[in-house]
Design an enzyme around this catalytic site. Structure first.
Site, mmCIF file in Angstrom:
data_model
loop_
_atom_site.group_PDB
_atom_site.id
_atom_site.type_symbol
_atom_site.label_atom_id
_atom_site.label_comp_id
_atom_site.label_asym_id
_atom_site.label_seq_id
_atom_site.Cartn_x
_atom_site.Cartn_y
_atom_site.Cartn_z
ATOM 1 N N LYS A 122 90.086 32.396 70.801
ATOM 2 C CA LYS A 122 89.791 33.601 71.579
ATOM 3 C C LYS A 122 89.596 34.742 70.602
ATOM 4 C CE LYS A 122 92.118 32.728 75.897
ATOM 5 N NZ LYS A 122 93.446 32.864 76.464
ATOM 6 N N HIS A 125 91.313 41.109 70.372
ATOM 7 C CA HIS A 125 90.853 42.320 71.043
ATOM 8 C C HIS A 125 91.646 43.531 70.539
ATOM 9 C CE1 HIS A 125 94.429 42.022 73.466
ATOM 10 N NE2 HIS A 125 94.141 40.759 73.661
ATOM 11 N N HIS A 128 95.394 43.429 70.057
ATOM 12 C CA HIS A 128 95.928 42.823 68.832
ATOM 13 C C HIS A 128 95.865 43.798 67.660
ATOM 14 C CE1 HIS A 128 95.037 38.883 70.951
ATOM 15 N NE2 HIS A 128 96.335 38.868 70.740
HETATM 16 N N1 ARG Z 1 100.196 35.041 70.978
HETATM 17 C C1 ARG Z 1 100.869 36.004 71.794
HETATM 18 C C2 ARG Z 1 99.847 36.890 72.497
HETATM 19 O O1 ARG Z 1 98.744 37.079 72.035
HETATM 20 C C3 ARG Z 1 101.806 36.894 71.009
HETATM 21 C C4 ARG Z 1 102.914 36.188 70.291
HETATM 22 C C5 ARG Z 1 104.004 37.127 69.874
HETATM 23 N N2 ARG Z 1 105.052 36.509 69.125
HETATM 24 C C6 ARG Z 1 106.039 35.752 69.639
HETATM 25 N N3 ARG Z 1 106.928 35.241 68.825
HETATM 26 N N4 ARG Z 1 106.098 35.477 70.909
HETATM 27 O O2 ARG Z 1 100.155 37.425 73.558
#
Ligand code: ARG
Length: 563
Positions: A122, A125, A128
């Site tokens: 993906k 965006h 992030h």
């Molecule tokens: N990949 C997740 C997202 O884009 C964020 C992960 C954050 N880190 C964690 N340890 N949960 O929403």
């Protein structure tokens, strides 16, 4: 390691505790709103209340009694104001301001930062962007304060959606399209999967089989395909990280914890917190004040995002023994992190108190023709490209003879986007308005970069190395109190930014420093004043330049020498 104004603050505190004894614990020093009130202020309300007296009387009493070397105490109503001797202030600040170690702290803790963490296949965006720039800024700040920092990118690379993606690829995958724009192609496949899933039940079967194979750990076609998707995604993410100057110690996706999940579930079991509910496994969190139970394994036997976070937390504690683990993730995952911590608490893992969700708000586009077409997500790379494009125009207009306009445009464009993000309190939503982001005036990245470049130009024009700041006569900078005080508060701003996990506090201090710096060289002749004065003023400019460069570096904003 007293630096900047810390020296004076310590003296004031010492004098206060000598005078007030244990009562001094309640004395909270503040920064006066108006510069003419001095550098520190003590509101006397609580103190007076505790002693059953009147705040204004107490302030006057203390003003008469306190003896603080090089500090003048004066009462102003219920406030006790402290004004530093201007020469002593300049001397203290020139001791270290401007050096690359300015504001360094003794640190000593292990701080783990989980940030950026986009999902593979993906696009990244603008949401992030926030995690990436806030997380990276915090990591540099903690590091500067002397802590051991471990940066982890917790990629979203696991879950049943990858079974769907592999199934879609096996049906409709297009090599050429994948090579050309991997993330777009994977996104298209994913969208197509969902469009056709209902019409064609075999598709769901294929996806399920693919994910089962992936989970089994078998090193076959499915795993190879998934791995390839991960690598292609990372290659795209890396382009952005490189532009932002962001590094990770570990790029460890959720899949990295695959072989630790069974153990994590057994641990939950052994702690007696696991319950069965309609074939699924849950942890009830009512005792922790959370109504929604935490689902850790579905009835189909698959684990979840939170299960992997439980395993990750244990594994990280084991591997790094963190004193603090910060998760820089959007507000919308509040419940997720509350549940994660509550599950650990129920297991008796007291160390969960060292884990902290550092949330942030959304990015919204200001209305107008620069916003993207409806229904499209704003991509991070597009934001950076657009900012650099606008910056290119600005450089061409303002400095047509720039030796390296392309590099300057990249630095200004990227710096503008990063600073714009960091100047806001992180929990608030950010409104993105191009005109504001790239303006050279007002509280912007380009304004700070411009101030820094102005200092570089003055130092260049001097045509000789900047004088050693410790060698100049500080009395000649007695008229530069505002600049010295602003520079002198840099170490404090760094510590507060770390303590509150709020890079904005550093950004705001840099803006104050730049404002005082601009007034300093606007109102005074620097080059061409007589010898000792020119030296002193050049030393002030060097301290200003160095502190801006350091602060911008910590925030992740490039500081070019010419704009
Ligand atoms: N990949 C997740 C997202 O884009 C964020 C992960 C954050 N880190 C964690 N340890 N949960 O929403």
């Amino acid at each position: 390691m007293a630096q900047g104004l810390d020296v004076f603050e310590e003296r004031i505190r010492t004098a206060l505790s000598e005078e007030l004894g244990a009562g001094a614990a309640q004395a909270q020093l503040e920064i006066p709103k108006q510069a003419e009130h001095g550098e520190f202020a003590l509101p006397c309300f609580n103190l007076a209340k505790a002693r059953g007296g009147n705040p204004a009387v107490l302030a006057a009493e203390l003003a008469a009694k306190l003896r603080v070397p090089e500090v003048q105490a004066a009462a102003a109503g219920p406030f006790l104001n402290f004004k530093l001797d201007r020469t002593a202030l300049a001397a203290a600040v020139l001791q270290n301001a401007g050096g690359s170690d300015y504001g360094r702290g003794p640190g000593g803790q292990t701080v783990l930062l989980d940030f950026s963490s986009p999902n593979i296949a993906k696009p990244m965006h603008v949401g992030h962007l926030r995690s990436t720039v806030i997380g990276a800024a915090l990591s540099r700040i903690f590091e500067h304060l002397g802590h051991r920092v471990v940066c982890i990118n917790h990629l979203g690379d696991w879950g049943s959606q990858f079974g769907k993606l592999v199934a879609a690829w096996q049906r409709w995958g297009d090599e050429a399209a994948l090579e050309q724009d991997p993330i777009q192609h994977l996104l298209d496949l994913y969208v197509r999967y969902h469009a056709e899933e209902e019409k064609d039940p075999r598709l769901a079967q294929e996806a399920k089989r693919a994910f089962q194979e992936l989970e089994s750990g078998a090193d076959g076609e499915v795993r190879r395909t998934w791995k390839r998707f991960t690598e292609l995604s990372l290659r795209e993410f890396d382009k952005v990280y490189r532009r932002l100057g962001v590094h990770f110690d570990f790029i460890r996706g959720e899949s990295w914890y695959e072989d630790k999940l069974e153990d994590a579930l057994r641990w939950l079991e052994s702690r007696g917190v696991l319950e069965e509910s309609e074939g699924a496994l849950i942890v009830n969190l009512e005792s922790e004040g959370i109504k929604t139970p935490c689902l850790v394994k579905t009835a189909h036997g698959t684990t979840l995002y939170v299960t992997r976070d439980i395993a990750a937390a244990r594994s990280r504690l084991d591997e790094f023994g963190f004193d603090l683990a910060l998760y820089v993730v959007g507000n919308e995952q509040k419940l997720h992190f509350e549940q994660l911590k509550a599950v650990l608490r129920r297991c008796g893992a007291a160390w969960e108190s060292r884990m902290e969700h550092v949330p942030f708000g959304l990015v919204r586009l200001a209305e107008g023709k620069l916003s993207t077409r409806e229904g499209r997500v704003l991509l991070l790379s597009e934001v950076l490209d657009r900012a650099v494009e606008l910056a290119r125009g600005i450089v061409a207009e303002k400095n047509p003879n720039h030796p390296d306009p392309e590099r300057a445009a990249e630095a200004i464009g990227v710096g503008a986007v990063v600073f714009h993000d960091l100047k806001h309190q992180r929990a608030r939503d950010v409104v993105f308005d191009w005109k504001v982001v790239l303006s050279f005036e007002g509280d912007t990245g380009p304004y700070l970069q411009y101030t820094h470049a102005r200092c570089c130009a003055i130092l260049r024009k001097a045509g000789r190395p900047a004088p050693d700041p410790r060698g100049v006569d500080p009395a000649l900078l007695a008229d530069a109190g505002e600049l010295m005080a602003a520079l002198g508060r840099f170490p404090m701003a760094l510590r507060e930014a770390a303590a509150k996990r709020e890079p904005m506090l550093l950004a705001a201090q840099l803006l104050r420093i730049a404002a005082a710096g601009n007034a300093f060289y606007r109102d005074r002749r620097v080059l061409g004043s007589e010898a000792p004065l020119e030296d002193a003023r050049l030393a002030a400019i060097a301290a200003l330049r160095g502190t801006l460069a350091l602060g911008l570096r910590l925030l992740g904003v490039p500081a070019p020498e010419e704009m």
